[in-house]
Design an enzyme around this catalytic site. Structure first.
Site, mmCIF file in Angstrom:
data_model
loop_
_atom_site.group_PDB
_atom_site.id
_atom_site.type_symbol
_atom_site.label_atom_id
_atom_site.label_comp_id
_atom_site.label_asym_id
_atom_site.label_seq_id
_atom_site.Cartn_x
_atom_site.Cartn_y
_atom_site.Cartn_z
ATOM 1 N N HIS A 95 54.138 36.068 43.163
ATOM 2 C CA HIS A 95 52.622 36.708 43.399
ATOM 3 C C HIS A 95 52.783 38.304 43.967
ATOM 4 O O HIS A 95 51.745 38.975 43.397
ATOM 5 C CB HIS A 95 52.226 35.875 44.641
ATOM 6 C CG HIS A 95 50.838 36.203 45.120
ATOM 7 N ND1 HIS A 95 50.574 36.298 46.477
ATOM 8 C CD2 HIS A 95 50.063 36.600 44.469
ATOM 9 C CE1 HIS A 95 49.095 36.591 46.644
ATOM 10 N NE2 HIS A 95 48.818 36.920 45.540
ATOM 11 N N GLU A 98 52.895 40.191 40.907
ATOM 12 C CA GLU A 98 51.544 40.413 40.133
ATOM 13 C C GLU A 98 50.525 41.586 40.909
ATOM 14 O O GLU A 98 50.072 42.443 39.981
ATOM 15 C CB GLU A 98 50.752 39.096 40.347
ATOM 16 C CG GLU A 98 49.220 39.046 39.824
ATOM 17 C CD GLU A 98 48.444 38.566 40.973
ATOM 18 O OE1 GLU A 98 47.439 39.236 41.462
ATOM 19 O OE2 GLU A 98 48.494 37.250 41.380
ATOM 20 N N HIS A 99 50.853 41.571 42.221
ATOM 21 C CA HIS A 99 49.767 42.763 42.933
ATOM 22 C C HIS A 99 50.648 44.077 42.283
ATOM 23 O O HIS A 99 49.737 44.959 42.414
ATOM 24 C CB HIS A 99 50.207 42.521 44.448
ATOM 25 C CG HIS A 99 49.281 41.541 44.914
ATOM 26 N ND1 HIS A 99 48.184 41.919 45.963
ATOM 27 C CD2 HIS A 99 49.125 40.138 44.705
ATOM 28 C CE1 HIS A 99 47.388 40.981 46.489
ATOM 29 N NE2 HIS A 99 48.101 39.909 45.859
ATOM 30 N N GLU A 176 45.886 38.601 52.432
ATOM 31 C CA GLU A 176 45.585 37.527 51.229
ATOM 32 C C GLU A 176 46.142 36.047 52.108
ATOM 33 O O GLU A 176 45.242 34.886 52.086
ATOM 34 C CB GLU A 176 45.908 37.439 49.813
ATOM 35 C CG GLU A 176 45.597 36.463 49.067
ATOM 36 C CD GLU A 176 45.953 36.699 47.676
ATOM 37 O OE1 GLU A 176 45.740 36.048 46.578
ATOM 38 O OE2 GLU A 176 46.589 37.702 47.345
ATOM 39 N N VAL A 347 35.987 11.534 42.612
ATOM 40 C CA VAL A 347 36.467 12.464 41.493
ATOM 41 C C VAL A 347 37.869 11.830 40.946
ATOM 42 O O VAL A 347 38.762 11.602 41.934
ATOM 43 C CB VAL A 347 36.950 13.936 41.598
ATOM 44 C CG1 VAL A 347 37.550 14.499 40.457
ATOM 45 C CG2 VAL A 347 35.843 14.702 42.053
ATOM 46 N N GLY A 348 38.061 11.247 39.673
ATOM 47 C CA GLY A 348 39.139 10.622 39.200
ATOM 48 C C GLY A 348 39.699 11.408 37.998
ATOM 49 O O GLY A 348 38.837 11.596 37.137
ATOM 50 N N GLY A 349 40.832 11.611 37.576
ATOM 51 C CA GLY A 349 41.656 12.066 36.487
ATOM 52 C C GLY A 349 42.971 12.738 36.758
ATOM 53 O O GLY A 349 43.539 12.613 37.752
ATOM 54 N N LYS A 891 24.845 35.786 26.981
ATOM 55 C CA LYS A 891 25.652 35.006 26.139
ATOM 56 C C LYS A 891 25.303 33.422 25.903
ATOM 57 O O LYS A 891 25.308 32.816 24.968
ATOM 58 C CB LYS A 891 27.138 35.144 26.323
ATOM 59 C CG LYS A 891 27.657 36.326 26.534
ATOM 60 C CD LYS A 891 27.399 37.251 25.214
ATOM 61 C CE LYS A 891 28.198 38.533 25.489
ATOM 62 N NZ LYS A 891 27.519 39.389 26.374
ATOM 63 N N SER A 894 20.854 29.530 29.122
ATOM 64 C CA SER A 894 20.870 29.349 30.600
ATOM 65 C C SER A 894 20.856 30.734 31.227
ATOM 66 O O SER A 894 20.091 30.889 32.347
ATOM 67 C CB SER A 894 21.710 28.322 31.280
ATOM 68 O OG SER A 894 23.202 28.913 30.806
#
Length: 1012
Positions: A95, A98-99, A176, A347-349, A891, A894
């Protein structure tokens, strides 16, 4: 869990089969550095973009997207490594890396070169680090893609990792982490990791903080900068990188642009890490954990460790089971749980933990009653799984999903360039090049044995249960080390103190009759044709008013741009009762919760069939929106309106929703400090806002009988303002509108013109400076938000303010965030509300708000010199970039509809706003911009109108527990002290209100008027 899509024709292909390159350069036109091309990428039949895959000679995989009509170009790079590959002694290094890549390279050593270039050319950027991926992306105006790619490529070729930047950026990483420290989402995620096998990388702390990246490494003699360089050299290899680029250029031109740059990325022969061993081996299953949240949350998660299922993407076994366990219609698990009053949502998955392992889970929220029935809820889940197992894999269910998903792929909305690159760069790592666009849409292989294999893992022996609720606080005697979350994890024993053996009950679960497979979906559209009759509204910029009665006004526009069998229908049911007092406000909110609750079973099938719907409330009343395939929209809309007009309260559900509403008000206390600042600004500036305290007091007393009476009265004092846009004829739109109006109560009375007036904004006196102070006891961070009012919206002042915000945005971030490292959250931009606008700067930090205000003031005072020293060329870049941003075409249907609707609801009616305001923008001069700054922002201005909000942390370790920071570098001098706002009513009653903006188009005002 929502499933989508269904195809009437096979998807298109973008060309030929993969071809091998014949070598570098030369008359054959082959670009240097390209090893292989793929011109066989499966795309939607409606997709006008062109695609080409490349494998470069260094192993880097590339997807090129050519769109000659695009008004933004974009690129994303994915490195197939994340925080699971952090060195054990340096949590957070991936991380941190990345910064650091944003802060200078050998070719472009200036720390803000990248962001400065993007800002000047209408672009933006960001990055993210996950368990096994690190992704970087940007967008930019199309003419500047080449230079942006050159700067971007250097991240992966020659980053500097300078010592000064390393030291400073560590503060951002730490800030952060502190932002996340009191967030239940982050805390629960880390708790799952901390209770995993300690020898598995999933156990790691991925974000990092000052302790892990500075204090402890120093104690161990570890040079973090050297470790960053080492990490980059080890993992940032072309062999595990993928790149997606969208541009206006042809595929061959994009290839010639990309290949020479990105073949410079070193191929170190690195292979992407994989973790086929699960972080929850057998000894870490069959566990139950209780967790104490920060907010008043109640949830239950039932998780099963499973393998990574992505290799079966062509058959979708995980998708099949997600569809069934996450269903919300008749016979579903959720319906049974709601009938017992134990939960409201589910929520299931499947979800992927990292390459090699995943999870199948069912998560439900818990009612207060539900917390007393945890074991029975789990048993009901196993009963549903038993029902699915008994019924066996049903081909018709799979085929219905297949057809719905294929339909969604065929009629997929065009993605924004940035969304396209970020959404597909990861997929390039996982799927064959030809399937990268279609992998999650087109399932073609019926493999029932894979469904059975997955079902066999959903057994009590494999379960991990997590319970989050404050009522279990006494149980939570353990402490998670990184976030300090209190919890207790225990084994699920065969024998318990309970009167029955729950584990054996789960194993022997038999489905009750109320659980069954969902019925066939009746909302699948049978008509997917485009309307062909002519309509003048399709060519016009503005929608037309085609129905105007005392109770209703309908705006209509036929689509001639997106050419999809879809429409967008939205309407506001406006009533002065909705926000008349705190009691009415609460009743409206609970009413909406109950309406959604009542409609859930019926409308879920519509969602699966591509009809998105929303029902919400605001100050003005209720809002209803339906977006998707136009064929059966009217069926859903009529059902929603019937439910609103003929509403009757279920007393049991009322109490559950009321309690949920009250918790939501209370839980605002735990939101981020900057969100508190935004809230308090609104309290000060809007002429009427009921405070959270007022709402909370009033909410406790509302009753089901009150709500029935309120709903009936409100529907008799209502005005309907509606917009229909898309693949609709005028006749169909009128039929729908007539049906809606006919459903209103026969004794409904039209509203008066005064009852349809919009709310207004408080006007600060010229030269005034006010401060509103508040405290937050949850987060360690404090916040300062400064607002400089710039008056009523008008075309020229709109664009001048936007140009000022655009010019100052990058320097503000660079100075306050990158150089001074005040905090992770630094924002500057335009605030608009009730027709009034101004410049706002927000900094969330561990420093005292008064100190933050001084640093913001110092930056803004220096902005005058920055603006004056700006060359005409630099000024022209900012102006051109803003103009291009304003002229970007929506694009999606909506998005276009939302633009039209915002003009209607604001009662301004400037439907050609981008063109009108860009014409003004193109004549704004640098001198005019400076004068605007001097009048509205400069501390030297006698006309400046400033409102500060200070959110002071009183949490342990927060800024409120120490003296105000001394600012030795503050050279702004002493300013007059601000006037504190302590009594909001007294403050507002002494101020004038701004007028509303003058309408751009003269539309007759709605509402009955009395002529004397």
């Amino acid at each position: 869990m929502t499933v989508t899509q269904c195809a009437r024709q096979s998807p298109g292909r973008a060309g030929r089969s993969p071809t091998d390159s014949r070598g570098p350069g030369g008359s054959d036109g082959v670009t240097t550095g390209v090893l292989k091309r793929y011109d066989n990428i499966i795309k939607s039949a409606e997709d006008k973009r062109e695609y080409r895959g490349l494998q470069l000679t260094n192993g880097l995989k590339v997807l090129l997207v050519s769109d000659p009509t695009t008004d933004k170009s974009a690129a994303a790079m994915d490195v197939n490594v994340g925080y699971l590959s952090d060195p054990d002694e340096l949590p957070g290094l991936a991380h941190f890396c990345e910064h650091m890549l944003f802060l200078g390279t050998e070719k472009y050593p200036e720390e803000n070169e990248y962001n400065k270039f993007l800002s000047e050319h209408g672009g933006s950027s960001n990055a993210s680090t996950s368990s096994d991926h690190t992704t970087y992306y940007f967008d930019v105006l199309p003419d500047h893609l080449g230079k942006a790619l050159d700067i971007f490529a250097q991240f992966f070729i020659s980053p500097l990792f300078t010592e000064s930047a390393t030291g400073r950026e560590l503060s951002a990483v730490n800030s952060e982490h502190e932002k996340n420290a009191a967030s239940d989402t982050w805390r629960l995620d880390q708790l799952n990791k901390s209770t995993a096998d300690p020898d598995h990388p999933y156990h790691k702390f991925g974000t990092g903080n000052r302790d892990t990246l500075e204090t402890i490494p120093k104690q161990k003699g570890i040079d973090v900068r050297k470790e960053l360089l080492k990490f980059h050299k080890q993992w940032y290899s072309a062999s595990i990188m993928t790149l997606v680029v969208v541009g206006k250029e042809t595929l061959s031109e994009l290839e010639a642009l990309v290949a020479p740059l990105f073949t410079q990325v070193a191929d170190r022969g690195t292979r992407a890490p994989s973790w086929p061993q699960h972080p929850y081996p057998e000894g870490r299953r069959r566990k139950r954990a209780y967790c104490l949240p920060v907010k008043d949350l109640r949830s239950l998660s039932i998780d099963f460790p499973i393998p990574d299922t992505r290799k079966h993407y062509k058959s979708g076994p995980g998708h099949y089971l997600s569809h069934l366990l996450g269903h919300e219609g008749p016979g579903s698990l959720l319906s049974a749980l709601k009938a017992k009053g134990w939960c409201n949502s589910l929520v299931g998955g499947t979800r992927i933990g990292a390459r090699g392992f995943g999870f199948f889970g069912v998560q439900v929220d818990l009612t207060e009653k539900g917390t007393e029935h945890i074991d029975e809820i789990v048993e009901l889940v196993f009963q549903y799984i038993a029902m699915v197992r008994r019924e066996g894999a049903q081909r018709w269910v799979w085929e219905e999903q297949r057809d719905l998903m294929a339909m969604e792929f065929r009629f997929k909305d065009t993605q924004e360039p940035r969304s396209l690159v970020t959404g597909h760069v990861h997929l390039l790592q996982e799927f064959p090049m030809e399937d990268v666009l279609s992998a999650y849409y087109l399932i073609t292989e019926w493999r029932p044995e894979l469904i059975d294999e997955l079902l066999e893992l959903l057994i009590p022996e494999n379960v991990r249960i997590g319970i989050v609720a404050k009522c279990f606080a006494e149980k939570c005697t353990q402490v998670e080390p990184w976030y300090g979350t209190k919890y207790l994890q225990e084994d699920i024993e065969d024998a318990k103190i309970n009167p029955r053996n729950v584990f054996q009950a789960w194993k022997a679960a038999k489905p009750p009759p109320e659980l069954h497979l969902p019925p066939p979906n009746e909302f699948i559209p049978s008509r997917l044709d485009l309307e062909t009759s002519s309509d003048v509204t399709s060519e016009a910029i503005a929608p037309a008013i085609i129905k105007d009665t005392p109770l209703m006004r309908l705006w209509f526009k036929r689509d001639n741009e997106f050419m999809l069998p879809k429409a967008f229908v939205t309407m506001d049911l406006v009533s002065p009762l909705a926000y008349a007092d705190p009691v009415c406000c609460n009743l409206t909110s609970v009413w909406v919760l109950l309406l959604r609750d009542q409609l859930q079973q019926f409308a879920y099938a519509a969602e699966l069939a591509g009809l998105r719907w929303s029902l919400g409330n605001a100050k003005y009343g209720l809002s209803v929106t339906i977006d998707g395939y136009d064929d059966k929209q009217h069926v859903l809309l009529e059902k929603i309106v019937d439910s609103i007009v003929h509403f009757k309260t279920d007393p049991q559900r009322f109490e559950i929703m009321k309690e949920s509403h009250v918790r939501a008000i209370r839980n605002f206390e735990a939101e981020q400090p900057y969100q508190h600042a935004v809230y308090h600004q609104a309290l000060c500036l809007s002429d009427l806002v009921w405070t959270r305290c007022q709402l909370l007091d009033a909410a406790k007393e509302i009753t089901a009988e009150q709500l029935d009476d309120f709903a009936a009265r409100m529907m008799r004092r209502v005005h309907v303002e509606a917009l229909m846009f898309g693949n609709l004829t005028r006749q169909r739109a009128l039929q729908i509108a007539d049906t809606i109006e006919s459903k209103l109560p026969k004794d409904a009375t039209p509203l008066l013109a005064q009852q349809l007036m919009l709310y207004r904004e408080v006007e600060l006196e010229k030269g005034a400076w006010y401060v509103r102070e508040t405290e937050n006891s949850v987060h360690k961070s404090s916040c300062a938000s400064l607002y400089y009012a710039c008056g009523v919206r008008a075309a020229r002042s709109n664009v001048t303010l936007e140009l000022l915000a655009h010019a100052l945005s990058e320097p503000c971030f660079h100075v306050l965030r990158t150089k001074e490292q005040l905090g992770y959250i630094v924002f500057s931009g335009v605030r608009r509300s009730n027709g009034v606008q101004g410049l706002r700067v927000i900094v969330q930090s561990d420093r005292h708000p008064a100190f933050l205000e001084r640093r913001i003031d110092a930056f803004l005072q220096g902005a005058r010199e920055y603006l004056e020293n700006m060359t005409e060329e630099e000024f022209a870049k900012h102006r051109s970039a803003l103009a291009a941003q304003r002229l970007e075409r929506p694009k999606r249907m909506s998005s276009k509809a939302s633009q039209l609707w915002s003009e209607i609801t604001a009662q301004v009616y400037n439907f050609d706003r981008p063109r009108v305001e860009v014409e003004q923008l193109n004549t704004v001069t640098k001198e005019e911009l400076i004068q605007f700054y001097m009048k509205h922002i400069s501390a030297d201005s006698s006309e400046r109108q400033k409102l500060s909000v200070h959110v002071l942390s009183t949490a342990e370790g927060g800024a409120g527990r120490r003296e105000q920071d001394e600012d030795e570098t503050d050279t702004t001098g002493k300013q007059a002290e601000p006037i504190k706002i302590t009594d909001l009513v007294e403050f507002k009653c002494r101020r004038r209100l701004y007028p509303h903006p003058i309408p751009f188009t003269n539309i007759p005002r709605k509402g009955a008027q009395c002529k004397l």
